[in-house]
Design a protein around this motif. Structure first.
Motif, mmCIF file in Angstrom:
data_model
loop_
_atom_site.group_PDB
_atom_site.id
_atom_site.type_symbol
_atom_site.label_atom_id
_atom_site.label_comp_id
_atom_site.label_asym_id
_atom_site.label_seq_id
_atom_site.Cartn_x
_atom_site.Cartn_y
_atom_site.Cartn_z
ATOM 1 N N GLN A 476 0.849 -1.189 0.000
ATOM 2 C CA GLN A 476 0.000 0.000 0.000
ATOM 3 C C GLN A 476 0.889 1.246 0.000
ATOM 4 O OE1 GLN A 476 -3.594 0.103 2.475
ATOM 5 N NE2 GLN A 476 -2.998 -1.899 3.331
ATOM 6 N N THR A 477 0.699 2.111 -0.964
ATOM 7 C CA THR A 477 1.568 3.284 -1.100
ATOM 8 C C THR A 477 0.898 4.581 -0.664
ATOM 9 O OG1 THR A 477 0.908 3.702 -3.394
ATOM 10 C CG2 THR A 477 2.730 2.154 -3.029
ATOM 11 N N GLN A 478 -0.393 4.558 -0.318
ATOM 12 C CA GLN A 478 -1.107 5.764 0.113
ATOM 13 C C GLN A 478 -0.755 6.095 1.553
ATOM 14 O OE1 GLN A 478 -2.595 2.779 -0.202
ATOM 15 N NE2 GLN A 478 -3.423 2.458 1.868
ATOM 16 N N GLU A 479 -1.172 7.276 2.018
ATOM 17 C CA GLU A 479 -0.819 7.734 3.361
ATOM 18 C C GLU A 479 -1.505 6.932 4.452
ATOM 19 O OE1 GLU A 479 -1.115 11.798 6.116
ATOM 20 O OE2 GLU A 479 -1.568 11.866 3.960
ATOM 21 N N ASN A 480 -2.834 6.796 4.386
ATOM 22 C CA ASN A 480 -3.593 6.100 5.432
ATOM 23 C C ASN A 480 -3.670 4.611 5.141
ATOM 24 O OD1 ASN A 480 -4.296 8.469 6.904
ATOM 25 N ND2 ASN A 480 -5.876 8.930 5.385
#
Length: 540
Positions: A476-480
């Motif tokens: 997972q590369t997103q912030e959250n």
């Protein structure tokens, strides 16, 4: 409602100009007002003419007091120096004058002290030219028309009301207008009388409570067709006479949608369903019992079937079961968007449904690049900005993923129970969550928290390779961080395939599977159940 695609920004600007300067004060005032009064019924007596855009109004408002007060306020845009806006001439209680103050679009009534559970009727006499809310203009054929268009809180431009979805009431319309017009309103037609050779009184009465946002009238020259009744519900089409043939054909598409919703959610909540060609700013506006569609909706080609499905779904979700607070508008728009898609699944099959889901997902992902807010964004004070692909398309996807999580049986049982619990009332997102948890016996807190209150979505990098086993890494590369199941379709060189479901619960998820055959490729989410974005999926 359905926003007109090409004029979304124009719409936001219009509503911003009319409302923005008053939103913050209204939000502050409404909480205390909600604790004090409950509007039970509005009876609006309006006189419309062709001589000017000025309306004469008399509003009889029945109020139940929740506690002892000596004053309360209603929302009504005050008249300005250019005579635009409403001027209050008198306010009466039991035929006795009430002292009032009209300032900053708030109408403050100073009253004899109330007692808890007192029910009183106030008569407000007023007149003026609406700044908005009641659109008085010419239609595309140059004919004069009058159409209510209240969403989100524009009713106060022409009606003295509590302009907030939390205070629902019944409504009666007594409309006096030139006789060459016909009048449509919420509820049942109870009178149409020619007062003289030139003037007609038309009365409509709604006996179930609805939010002010969907209380409207339409006054115009109409061609009217009465369609077949669905489960004893009268269905009609109201179109401009010039569009009679094409309009009757297009709006007849409402019949199968109404049948679908009744069979899948519950009985239709109102006395009738009228589909009306109008001057609404939106593509469609879900006014209770009489839906207003943009005047360009009539083409003769059925181009607005999706809009019709969307607005009819609103009769259950938004009009009957309404959001208690504007910030939970996804309970209206996300539901209507998903039920529009569910209607397509039922009528045209899974492929049509999947196509709409993918289009919705792409639209929401593209919007996120410009706005990284969550679906429930309590920082918004300009309510028009709550309408976005977050509260429409992404919110629809939340319901879709919930359906996958619970399975069809529990999902539909939960939907029916939620609607039955909150019909003619109001709900927040936590109320919907509670119902779905009760029906499923599952703790859904993390699901709702991440998808509704947390911004973003999974953005994935997937790498796989084969040795003696199949090795997969999902990053997972997103912030959250999100927790979710994802299906991977493994395609083999012999033409066969298999689907593996992986529960992703970490930034980097590593999984291995036994290798039985040579693998040619891999696909993510082959059956379209996950709201996500993909950076890449590749073999190392």
């Amino acid at each position: 409602m359905k926003l007109k695609q090409r004029s979304f920004k124009q719409f936001l600007f219009i509503v911003f100009i009319f409302n923005c300067s008053f939103l913050y004060v209204s939000a502050q005032n409404h909480d205390s007002r909600f604790q004090s009064i409950d509007i039970l019924n509005y009876n609006f007596h309006l006189t419309l003419t062709d001589e000017s855009n000025e309306i004469d109004g008399l509003a009889e408002i029945t109020i139940k007091f929740k506690k002892s007060v000596t004053s309360f306020d209603l929302d009504l845009v005050e008249q300005q120096s250019n005579n635009i806006g409403m001027k209050v001439d008198a306010i009466l209680e039991n035929n006795l004058p009430i002292i009032f103050k009209h300032n900053s679009n708030q109408l403050l009534l100073n009253i004899p002290e109330s007692k808890t559970n007192d029910i009183r009727i106030y008569t407000i006499k007023y007149h003026g030219i609406p700044t908005d809310g009641l659109i008085i203009s010419k239609n595309k054929y140059g004919d004069r028309t009058f159409f209510g268009d209240n969403w989100p809180d524009r009713a106060k431009n022409w009606l003295p009301v509590v302009d907030h979805p939390s205070d629902k009431a019944t409504v009666e319309w007594d409309i006096t207008a030139p006789s060459h017009y016909q009048t449509i309103g919420n509820g049942t037609l109870i009178e149409r009388t020619n007062l003289d050779r030139n003037t007609t009184l038309t009365r409509w009465k709604m006996q179930t409570p609805i939010p002010v946002k969907v209380m409207v009238i339409g006054v115009a020259q109409f061609a009217v067709e009465n369609l077949e009744e669905i489960y004893n519900i009268p269905v009609s089409s109201w179109v401009y006479p010039q569009d009679r043939v094409h309009g009757f054909k297009d709006y007849a598409l409402a019949v199968p949608v109404l049948d679908f919703m009744i069979n899948h959610v519950g009985p239709y909540p109102f006395e009738k369903l009228a589909n009306v060609q109008s001057k609404t700013l939106f593509g469609g506006m879900e006014n209770a019992g009489n839906i207003f569609y943009n005047e360009k909706s009539v083409t003769g080609n059925g181009d607005y079937e999706a809009v019709i499905a969307h607005e009819i779904a609103h009769q259950w979700f938004g009009d009957s079961a309404s959001e208690l607070n504007w910030h939970h508008v996804w309970l209206s728009e996300g539901f209507a968007t998903y039920f529009e898609n569910l209607f397509y699944e039922n009528r045209y099959g899974r492929d049509s449904f999947v196509r709409k889901l993918k289009e919705d997902r792409l639209k929401a992902l593209q919007y996120y690049n410009k706005n990284q807010s969550p679906i429930i964004d309590t920082t918004v004070t300009d309510y028009a900005k709550l309408l976005s692909p977050h509260t429409y398309e992404k919110a629809s996807w939340v319901l879709h993923m919930l359906r996958k999580k619970l399975g069809d049986k529990l999902f539909w049982e939960g939907i029916k129970t939620y609607y039955d619990t909150y019909k003619y009332s109001n709900a927040l997102s936590e109320d919907f969550q509670h119902v779905m948890e009760l029906i499923s016996g599952s703790d859904l807190n993390s699901f709702f928290k991440q998808w509704l209150y947390q911004s973003g979505h999974p953005i994935l990098d997937i790498v796989w390779n084969t040795t003696a086993r199949l090795n997969i890494e999902i990053k997972q590369t997103q912030e959250n961080l999100f927790l979710f199941p994802v299906d991977l379709k493994i395609n083999f060189e012999d033409g066969s395939s298999s689907i593996e479901t992986i529960d992703v619960n970490d930034r980097l998820q590593k999984i291995t599977f036994p290798k039985s055959k040579n693998i040619s490729s891999m696909e993510i989410d082959p059956n379209t159940w996950l709201f996500f974005d993909l950076n890449s999926i590749k073999k190392e």
